[in-house]
Design an enzyme around this catalytic site. Sequence first.
Site, PDB file in Angstrom:
ATOM      1  N   PRO A  68       7.596  22.629  12.604  1.00  0.00           N
ATOM      2  CG  PRO A  68       9.662  22.575  12.804  1.00  0.00           C
ATOM      3  CD  PRO A  68       9.216  22.950  11.770  1.00  0.00           C
ATOM      4  CG  ASP A  69       4.460  20.042  17.318  1.00  0.00           C
ATOM      5  OD1 ASP A  69       5.607  20.014  17.392  1.00  0.00           O
ATOM      6  OD2 ASP A  69       3.385  19.832  17.705  1.00  0.00           O
ATOM      7  CG  PHE A  70       7.025  25.745  20.350  1.00  0.00           C
ATOM      8  CD1 PHE A  70       7.823  25.862  19.420  1.00  0.00           C
ATOM      9  CD2 PHE A  70       6.345  26.489  21.630  1.00  0.00           C
ATOM     10  CE1 PHE A  70       8.382  27.464  18.832  1.00  0.00           C
ATOM     11  CE2 PHE A  70       7.162  28.336  20.443  1.00  0.00           C
ATOM     12  CZ  PHE A  70       7.369  28.237  19.724  1.00  0.00           C
ATOM     13  NE  ARG A  71       5.361  23.404  25.039  1.00  0.00           N
ATOM     14  CZ  ARG A  71       5.110  24.587  24.554  1.00  0.00           C
ATOM     15  NH1 ARG A  71       4.373  24.558  22.935  1.00  0.00           N
ATOM     16  NH2 ARG A  71       4.919  25.532  25.565  1.00  0.00           N
ATOM     17  CG  ASN A 127       0.070  27.972  14.368  1.00  0.00           C
ATOM     18  OD1 ASN A 127       0.653  27.693  15.379  1.00  0.00           O
ATOM     19  ND2 ASN A 127      -1.265  26.916  13.702  1.00  0.00           N
ATOM     20  CG  ASP A 150       1.780  29.108  10.153  1.00  0.00           C
ATOM     21  OD1 ASP A 150       1.021  29.622  10.281  1.00  0.00           O
ATOM     22  OD2 ASP A 150       2.171  27.655  10.770  1.00  0.00           O
ATOM     23  CG  HIS A 155       0.777  33.612  21.001  1.00  0.00           C
ATOM     24  ND1 HIS A 155       1.041  31.960  21.188  1.00  0.00           N
ATOM     25  CD2 HIS A 155       0.012  34.007  21.817  1.00  0.00           C
ATOM     26  CE1 HIS A 155       0.186  31.241  22.425  1.00  0.00           C
ATOM     27  NE2 HIS A 155      -0.140  32.456  22.353  1.00  0.00           N
TER      28      HIS A 155
HETATM   29  P1  CNA Z   1       2.972  22.633  20.596  1.00  0.00           P
HETATM   30  O1  CNA Z   1       2.597  22.920  22.095  1.00  0.00           O
HETATM   31  O2  CNA Z   1       3.661  22.388  20.572  1.00  0.00           O
HETATM   32  O3  CNA Z   1       1.743  21.227  20.795  1.00  0.00           O
HETATM   33  C1  CNA Z   1       1.273  21.180  19.163  1.00  0.00           C
HETATM   34  C2  CNA Z   1       0.322  20.046  19.782  1.00  0.00           C
HETATM   35  O4  CNA Z   1       0.017  19.837  18.258  1.00  0.00           O
HETATM   36  C3  CNA Z   1       1.045  19.284  20.340  1.00  0.00           C
HETATM   37  O5  CNA Z   1      -1.163  17.779  21.288  1.00  0.00           O
HETATM   38  C4  CNA Z   1       0.760  17.687  19.051  1.00  0.00           C
HETATM   39  O6  CNA Z   1       0.604  15.915  19.730  1.00  0.00           O
HETATM   40  C5  CNA Z   1       0.149  17.842  18.477  1.00  0.00           C
HETATM   41  N1  CNA Z   1      -0.081  17.442  16.710  1.00  0.00           N
HETATM   42  C6  CNA Z   1       1.417  18.292  16.363  1.00  0.00           C
HETATM   43  N2  CNA Z   1       1.584  17.508  15.029  1.00  0.00           N
HETATM   44  C7  CNA Z   1       0.051  17.358  15.103  1.00  0.00           C
HETATM   45  C8  CNA Z   1      -0.301  16.349  13.907  1.00  0.00           C
HETATM   46  N3  CNA Z   1       0.160  16.156  12.513  1.00  0.00           N
HETATM   47  N4  CNA Z   1      -1.435  15.774  14.325  1.00  0.00           N
HETATM   48  C9  CNA Z   1      -2.210  15.932  15.075  1.00  0.00           C
HETATM   49  N5  CNA Z   1      -1.920  16.847  16.391  1.00  0.00           N
HETATM   50  C10 CNA Z   1      -0.507  16.884  16.393  1.00  0.00           C
HETATM   51  O7  CNA Z   1       2.077  23.261  20.299  1.00  0.00           O
HETATM   52  P2  CNA Z   1       1.215  24.845  20.646  1.00  0.00           P
HETATM   53  O8  CNA Z   1       0.293  25.777  19.682  1.00  0.00           O
HETATM   54  O9  CNA Z   1       0.001  24.516  20.979  1.00  0.00           O
HETATM   55  O10 CNA Z   1       1.977  26.271  21.291  1.00  0.00           O
HETATM   56  C11 CNA Z   1       1.747  27.264  21.399  1.00  0.00           C
HETATM   57  C12 CNA Z   1       3.507  27.987  20.844  1.00  0.00           C
HETATM   58  C13 CNA Z   1       3.471  26.866  19.830  1.00  0.00           C
HETATM   59  C14 CNA Z   1       2.567  29.565  19.999  1.00  0.00           C
HETATM   60  O11 CNA Z   1       3.234  30.479  21.106  1.00  0.00           O
HETATM   61  C15 CNA Z   1       3.067  29.337  18.938  1.00  0.00           C
HETATM   62  O12 CNA Z   1       3.220  30.930  18.569  1.00  0.00           O
HETATM   63  C16 CNA Z   1       4.060  28.759  18.428  1.00  0.00           C
HETATM   64  N6  CNA Z   1       4.483  27.736  16.766  1.00  0.00           N
HETATM   65  C17 CNA Z   1       4.067  28.154  16.232  1.00  0.00           C
HETATM   66  C18 CNA Z   1       4.459  27.400  15.219  1.00  0.00           C
HETATM   67  C19 CNA Z   1       3.483  27.738  13.370  1.00  0.00           C
HETATM   68  O13 CNA Z   1       3.407  29.441  13.551  1.00  0.00           O
HETATM   69  N7  CNA Z   1       3.520  27.164  12.864  1.00  0.00           N
HETATM   70  C20 CNA Z   1       5.841  26.639  14.614  1.00  0.00           C
HETATM   71  C21 CNA Z   1       6.334  25.822  15.901  1.00  0.00           C
HETATM   72  C22 CNA Z   1       5.707  26.985  17.069  1.00  0.00           C
END
Ligand code: CNA
Length: 372
Positions: free
Chosen positions: A53-56, A127, A129, A146
């Site tokens: 999952p993402d964060f937001r 990321n 991951d 990060h």
């Molecule tokens: P965020 O703030 O959650 O933003 C993610 C963005 O991606 C949003 O605009 C979503 O709408 C968009 N999005 C998500 N899935 C899709 C999809 N399938 N298709 C199109 N758009 C999509 O995450 P950010 O990376 O901007 O925030 C920064 C944080 C998140 C960093 O500090 C990371 O460490 C942290 N993070 C990382 C992971 C990971 O490593 N996979 C997971 C969760 C959070």
Amino acid sequence: MGNEESSMVDDSTRPSVLEGRNVEAVAKYIKERNVQRIVVMVGAGISTSAGIPDFRSPDTGLYANLAFLDLEEPEDVFDIGFFRQNPKPFYALAHELYPGRYRPTIAHSFIKLLYDKGLLLKHFTQNIDCLERQAGLPGDIIVEAHGSFATQRCIECKTPYPDEEMQKKVQHGEVPYCLVPQCNGLVKPDIVFFGESLPPSFFESRDLPEQADLCIVMGTSLSVQPFASLPVLCKRGTPRVLINMQQVGGLGSRPDDVLILGDIDAGVRKFAKAMGWEEELEALWEVTNPDPKAREAENAPVPSRDERLRQEVDRLTADVERTLNLTESYQQRVREKLGEPSESSFIKVDSQEQSREGGLDHVFPHLARESR
Ligand code: CNA
């Protein structure tokens, strides 16, 4: 969205460098202008289709789903002060996110493809991951702004902690402590928590967006600084492409910004198609398929009808020969019993005759017909 461009989104402006504000024009620009210095900037959105999952994102994002950790603020899980007092929520989350459980997405393979083609200047990721590494990108082309789960150390004496020990602890949901006698400090992956500074590699590479001839931003809300300011560092006139569910961070405000809004995997495939790279991209992604048997089976060339016919004929010939040999030895035994001389060559000649005449076409005419 803390940057100067956030309130100036304009989709209607005529581009100055590109022929149009679409992916086909970007592909043309890459090919005709010999573009070789692409910077890519990504966030959690490129890993969501892998199952992380993402964060937001509302409902599906981590912040919306951290109730099981019993935190007052979901951000606390990445707060160094909170971690010192209570590392358990972080390690519960680490158990979920730890590398090895997820397959890179096609977006990761797209970045690897840019690298393989010698077009990637730098890959900036937020990321943690490690899926870029898993997709085959070498560590020195990646700026893990990060940090990541790739290494870990004691937060007190900074002594690195062994990878295998870390894996075991995370798998068992346990909190690791420093192995240095008398220290026993908490161990933390080299992930940048709120309140910690970014790794030197981030600051050392900050001038690269300015040198880029194309910028691709994917899967980030561009809401965490200083990463969020990277796209602004690209020179005006350098095309910037955003592949994301929604417009973010002021991308779209410059005349040569191109927005590919919607699902990232679909956006990346569209980009690859415009470049004529569809098959290469899918093949590269297939390499990340964790089930090698399934991959082998999928990749095994389908035999042609002639090959299938030959295989079938070989199999049947072997069957018939085995039967004839049995019959021969049976006849021989019977003749011996009756006192007659052995005539084993008779049967053998017959089977050789068949193979000289082109296998068993006369016995299996339906197969012979198919092959013509
Ligand atoms: P965020 O703030 O959650 O933003 C993610 C963005 O991606 C949003 O605009 C979503 O709408 C968009 N999005 C998500 N899935 C899709 C999809 N399938 N298709 C199109 N758009 C999509 O995450 P950010 O990376 O901007 O925030 C920064 C944080 C998140 C960093 O500090 C990371 O460490 C942290 N993070 C990382 C992971 C990971 O490593 N996979 C997971 C969760 C959070």
